[in-house]
Design a protein around this motif. Structure first.
Motif: not given
Length: 401
Positions: A40, A70, A72, A74, A85-86, A101, A103, A117, A120
Motif C-alpha cells: 500500500l 480501496v 488504507m 491502519r 491508501s491505494c 489495514m 478496506r 483513492g 484520501l
C-alpha cells in the motif's frame, strides 16, 4: 468548495483484516497470502508484497482482496504512512487483508472508488488523518471511528469521473516518460559495460590513485564552544548511482576535525555494507549541500590527478567491482561489510585521464538525458498534484470541451 459530508455517509463498510502468522516468503500461485503494508505504501498497489499464510481460516474468502478495493494503512511506526491508501489493481487470487489495514467499500451510487483513492491522498484529508491519529508504544494508528468521520467534499458522480480522468491523463504522460527513462537507463548500462570492455583488466591498487577515509562515528558527540553541528550522509543516503538528500541528519563534531570528515564535490562515496545489496554501493557527491560530512559506514574516496571520479564510480559499480567487494567482504547470513583496507587494495583500471574522459562521453550524454527526463517527470508530478488538489477543493472544474 461546496457541501462536505462525513465519509461514512458515502461508504457501505470500513473493514479490517486478520492477524495471522505467516512465512516471510511470498505465497505460491495456489496458496493463500497475507498482504504486507508495502503493498500500500509505494503509491501503487503491489500484489507481490505478500507473505505465505501457514494455516487456513474460514474468514479468508471474506477478506480476500479484489480489484477495485480501496485499501488504507491502519497502523504503522511511521506517522507519514498511517492513512496511506491505494486502489487495488492487478490483484492476484487468494490475497488476504491484514489487520494492519482497512478496506473501504464505497457506495457505488454516490462514490467512485478511484475518486475515493484520490481524495484520501489530498492535503485536506491527510491533515484530518494526522489529527485523528493515536500513538502507542512507538506505533501510530488511525481508529476506525476517525476514518468514518473524515469530512470529504460531495461531488456528483459524473464530476468524480471527470477528476479521475484528469488524473489518469497525467499518469499516462508520466508513464510514457518513465518508460523512456527506463530505456535510457538500459542504454547507459550498455555504454558503461562497453567502456569497461575497452579498458581491459584492472591494474594498480585504488590507494595508488586515490585516498580512502572513513567518516564520523556516532555516539558520544562532543559539546561546548569548540564544536559545530553539520549535516552528514548515511548509508541510507548513498544509493546505487545517486545520492538521496531528502532525509539528511546532523551531527556535532569538534571544529578542528572538520577537514577530516568534510566532503568535497567529486568525492566518490561507497557504503561499508549492511544488507548484501549495499556492499560497496556508491555514487559521486555533487556538492549540493555546503559543509557536509559522512558517517563512518560510508567511505570517502578522493581521486588524484590520474583518476576521474565518474570513471572510478563506473568501475566500482560494474560486475567486476561488485565481485571484488563480494569476494573480500565479511559476510553473515544476510549482512556483509568491507573495511577501508579492502577498499584501498581494490585493483582498478587506470587508463590515461584523456582516455577516461573520452570513454565517459557517451555515458555522460545518457545520464544528462536521464536527468532531463527526471526533471520533466518531477515537474509533471508537481503540476498534477496542484491540478488535482484544485479540482478536489472545487476551486476549478474539469473543462469538458
Amino acid at each position: 468548495m461546496g457541501v462536505e459530508v462525513p465519509l461514512h455517509e458515502l461508504l457501505l463498510d470500513v473493514g479490517v483484516g486478520v492477524a495471522k502468522g505467516a512465512k516471510v516468503e511470498p505465497p505460491a500461485d495456489d496458496e493463500w497470502g497475507l498482504l504486507r503494508l508495502g503493498a500500500l505504501t509505494s503509491g501503487e498497489f503491489t500484489a507481490s508484497q505478500a507473505k505465505r499464510l501457514m494455516t487456513w481460516d474460514p474468514a479468508y474468502p471474506r477478506l480476500e482482496v479484489r480489484a477495485g478495493d480501496v485499501l488504507m494503512v491502519r497502523v504503522n511506526g511511521a506517522q507519514s504512512l498511517v492513512g496511506a491508501s491505494c486502489v487495488a489493481k492487478h490483484v492476484r487470487p487468494r490475497l488476504v487483508l491484514s489487520d494492519l489495514m482497512y478496506r473501504l467499500v464505497p457506495d457505488s451510487e454516490r462514490l467512485n472508488a478511484d475518486f475515493l483513492g484520490l481524495m484520501l491522498a489530498s492535503g485536506r484529508v491527510r491533515r484530518q488523518i494526522r489529527r485523528g491519529m493515536r500513538g502507542t508504544s512507538g506505533q501510530f494508528q488511525l481508529p476506525q471511528a476517525e476514518v468514518k468521520k473524515l469530512q470529504v467534499p460531495l461531488f456528483p458522480l459524473p464530476e468524480q469521473r471527470d477528476i479521475v480522468a484528469a488524473h489518469e491523463a497525467f499518469e499516462r504522460r508520466i508513464g510514457a516518460l518513465e518508460r523512456e527513462l527506463a530505456k535510457v537507463g538500459i542504454a547507459e548500462s550498455a555504454l558503461s559495460a562497453d567502456v569497461l570492455r575497452q579498458v581491459g583488466a584492472a591494474g594498480p591498487r585504488l590507494d595508488s590513485v586515490a585516498t580512502v577515509a572513513a567518516g564520523v562515528t556516532l555516539g558520544s558527540e562532543p559539546v561546548g564552544d569548540g564544536t559545530i553541528e553539520l549535516p552528514y550522509l548515511r548509508v541510507a543516503n548513498v544509493l546505487d548511482g545517486r545520492i538521496d538528500t531528502t532525509d539528511v541528519k546532523t551531527v556535532r563534531i569538534v571544529k578542528t576535525h572538520y577537514e577530516r570528515y568534510a566532503l568535497r564535490k567529486g568525492d566518490l562515496l561507497l557504503t561499508e555494507g549492511g544488507d548484501l545489496d549495499k556492499l560497496g554501493r556508491g555514487a559521486v557527491w555533487d556538492g549540493r549541500i555546503d559543509e557536509c560530512l559522512h558517517q563512518n559506514h560510508v567511505f570517502r574516496v578522493r581521486c588524484g590527478e590520474q583518476m576521474l571520479p565518474d570513471f572510478l564510480a563506473l568501475y566500482t559499480a560494474s560486475p567486476e567491482g561488485r565481485a571484488y567487494f563480494q569476494r573480500v567482504g565479511k559476510q553473515t547470513t544476510n549482512l556483509a561489510s568491507i573495511n577501508s583496507t579492502q577498499v584501498k587494495q581494490m585493483p582498478v583500471p587506470v587508463p590515461p585521464v584523456e582516455e577516461q574522459r573520452r570513454l565517459l562521453g557517451p555515458v555522460h550524454a545518457a545520464r544528462e538525458r536521464a536527468a532531463v527526463l527526471r526533471r520533466q517527470i518531477a515537474k509533471l508530478r508537481t503540476i498534477q498534484q496542484g491540478v488535482i488538489e484544485d479540482l478536489l477543493s472545487g476551486q476549478t472544474r474539469v473543462n469538458r470541451t
